[in-house]
Design a protein around this motif. Sequence first.
Motif, PDB file in Angstrom:
ATOM      1  N   PRO A   1       8.359 -10.215   3.658  1.00 14.41           N
ATOM      2  CA  PRO A   1       8.031  -9.963   4.810  1.00 14.41           C
ATOM      3  C   PRO A   1       6.395  -9.395   5.012  1.00 14.41           C
ATOM      4  CG  PRO A   1       9.976  -8.525   4.472  1.00 14.41           C
ATOM      5  CD  PRO A   1       9.563  -9.306   2.979  1.00 14.41           C
ATOM      6  N   GLY A   2       5.897  -9.974   5.705  1.00 15.27           N
ATOM      7  CA  GLY A   2       4.200  -9.649   6.124  1.00 15.27           C
ATOM      8  C   GLY A   2       3.792  -8.312   5.966  1.00 15.27           C
ATOM      9  N   ALA A   3       4.807  -7.373   6.633  1.00 14.93           N
ATOM     10  CA  ALA A   3       4.367  -5.907   6.732  1.00 14.93           C
ATOM     11  C   ALA A   3       4.299  -5.558   5.029  1.00 14.93           C
ATOM     12  CB  ALA A   3       5.476  -5.493   7.783  1.00 14.93           C
ATOM     13  N   LEU A   4       5.313  -6.082   4.409  1.00 14.26           N
ATOM     14  CA  LEU A   4       5.432  -5.465   2.891  1.00 14.26           C
ATOM     15  C   LEU A   4       4.429  -5.931   2.239  1.00 14.26           C
ATOM     16  CD1 LEU A   4       7.217  -3.767   1.022  1.00 14.26           C
ATOM     17  CD2 LEU A   4       8.239  -6.098   0.637  1.00 14.26           C
ATOM     18  N   ARG A   5       3.860  -7.161   2.382  1.00 15.52           N
ATOM     19  CA  ARG A   5       2.639  -7.852   1.712  1.00 15.52           C
ATOM     20  C   ARG A   5       1.483  -7.070   2.176  1.00 15.52           C
ATOM     21  NH1 ARG A   5       3.296 -13.822   3.017  1.00 15.52           N
ATOM     22  NH2 ARG A   5       3.782 -12.987   4.946  1.00 15.52           N
ATOM     23  N   GLY A   6       1.325  -6.783   3.441  1.00 19.42           N
ATOM     24  CA  GLY A   6       0.355  -6.152   3.864  1.00 19.42           C
ATOM     25  C   GLY A   6      -0.141  -4.549   3.309  1.00 19.42           C
ATOM     26  N   PHE A   7       1.490  -4.019   3.356  1.00 18.51           N
ATOM     27  CA  PHE A   7       1.528  -2.587   2.940  1.00 18.51           C
ATOM     28  C   PHE A   7       0.889  -2.481   1.513  1.00 18.51           C
ATOM     29  CE2 PHE A   7       3.805   0.598   0.512  1.00 18.51           C
ATOM     30  CZ  PHE A   7       3.628   1.776   1.160  1.00 18.51           C
ATOM     31  N   PHE A   8       1.411  -3.405   0.535  1.00 12.46           N
ATOM     32  CA  PHE A   8       1.034  -3.426  -0.834  1.00 12.46           C
ATOM     33  C   PHE A   8      -0.482  -3.750  -0.919  1.00 12.46           C
ATOM     34  CE2 PHE A   8       5.386  -4.299  -2.145  1.00 12.46           C
ATOM     35  CZ  PHE A   8       5.684  -3.137  -2.767  1.00 12.46           C
ATOM     36  N   ALA A   9      -1.187  -4.695  -0.261  1.00  9.06           N
ATOM     37  CA  ALA A   9      -2.369  -5.057  -0.267  1.00  9.06           C
ATOM     38  C   ALA A   9      -3.190  -3.640   0.334  1.00  9.06           C
ATOM     39  CB  ALA A   9      -2.690  -6.206   0.730  1.00  9.06           C
ATOM     40  N   ILE A  10      -2.733  -3.103   1.289  1.00  7.10           N
ATOM     41  CA  ILE A  10      -3.716  -2.054   1.712  1.00  7.10           C
ATOM     42  C   ILE A  10      -3.379  -0.858   0.760  1.00  7.10           C
ATOM     43  CG2 ILE A  10      -3.856  -0.332   3.650  1.00  7.10           C
ATOM     44  CD1 ILE A  10      -3.174  -2.610   5.302  1.00  7.10           C
ATOM     45  N   VAL A  11      -2.445  -0.237   0.224  1.00  7.15           N
ATOM     46  CA  VAL A  11      -2.124   0.672  -0.458  1.00  7.15           C
ATOM     47  C   VAL A  11      -3.017   0.820  -1.906  1.00  7.15           C
ATOM     48  CG1 VAL A  11      -0.334   2.067  -1.895  1.00  7.15           C
ATOM     49  CG2 VAL A  11       0.153   1.505   0.475  1.00  7.15           C
ATOM     50  N   SER A  12      -2.724  -0.715  -2.422  1.00  6.21           N
ATOM     51  CA  SER A  12      -3.609  -0.963  -3.554  1.00  6.21           C
ATOM     52  C   SER A  12      -4.830  -1.460  -3.619  1.00  6.21           C
ATOM     53  CB  SER A  12      -2.564  -1.790  -4.447  1.00  6.21           C
ATOM     54  OG  SER A  12      -2.644  -3.082  -3.819  1.00  6.21           O
TER      55      SER A  12
END
Length: 122
Positions: free
Chosen positions: A53-64
Motif C-alpha cells: 500500500p502507498g501509505a506503507l511505502r510512504g511511511f517507510f520512506a519518511i521514517v527512514s
Amino acid sequence: MLIGFLISVIVLAISLLIISKIPPIGVEIDSPVKALLGGAIIGAFNGIWGFFPGALRGFFAIVSLGLVPLIGAIIVFGLAAWLIEGFRLRYGIWSAILGAIALAIVSSILNFILSSVGLVGA
C-alpha cells in the motif's frame, strides 16, 4: 497493464544504457539486449514493491529518511547485475549505489519527457 510494464522496461533499459556511458559510475552493459533484461528484472522488482500500500511505502520512506527505498533500489540494481551475464558493476557496491541513484534520476527524466509529450500517463 502489460503495455505499461513494457514501456517501463524500455525506459529502464534506455536509462541503463545511458548510465553505462558515464565512466565514474562503473556500470558496464555489453548490449541493448542485456539492458532490456536488466530493465525487466528491475521493473519486475519495482512492480513487487508497488503491491505494498502507498501509505506503507510512504511511511517507510519518511521514517527512514529515504533509506529503505534507497537500500531496496541498491539491492535490486546489484541483483540485476548478478543475474545477467554482461551487466557488470566495476566498483562493486559503489557502482550499485551510484547506479541505483543515477537510474532513478535518468528514468525519472525520461518518464517526465514521455508524459509531457503524451506517450505515457502522468
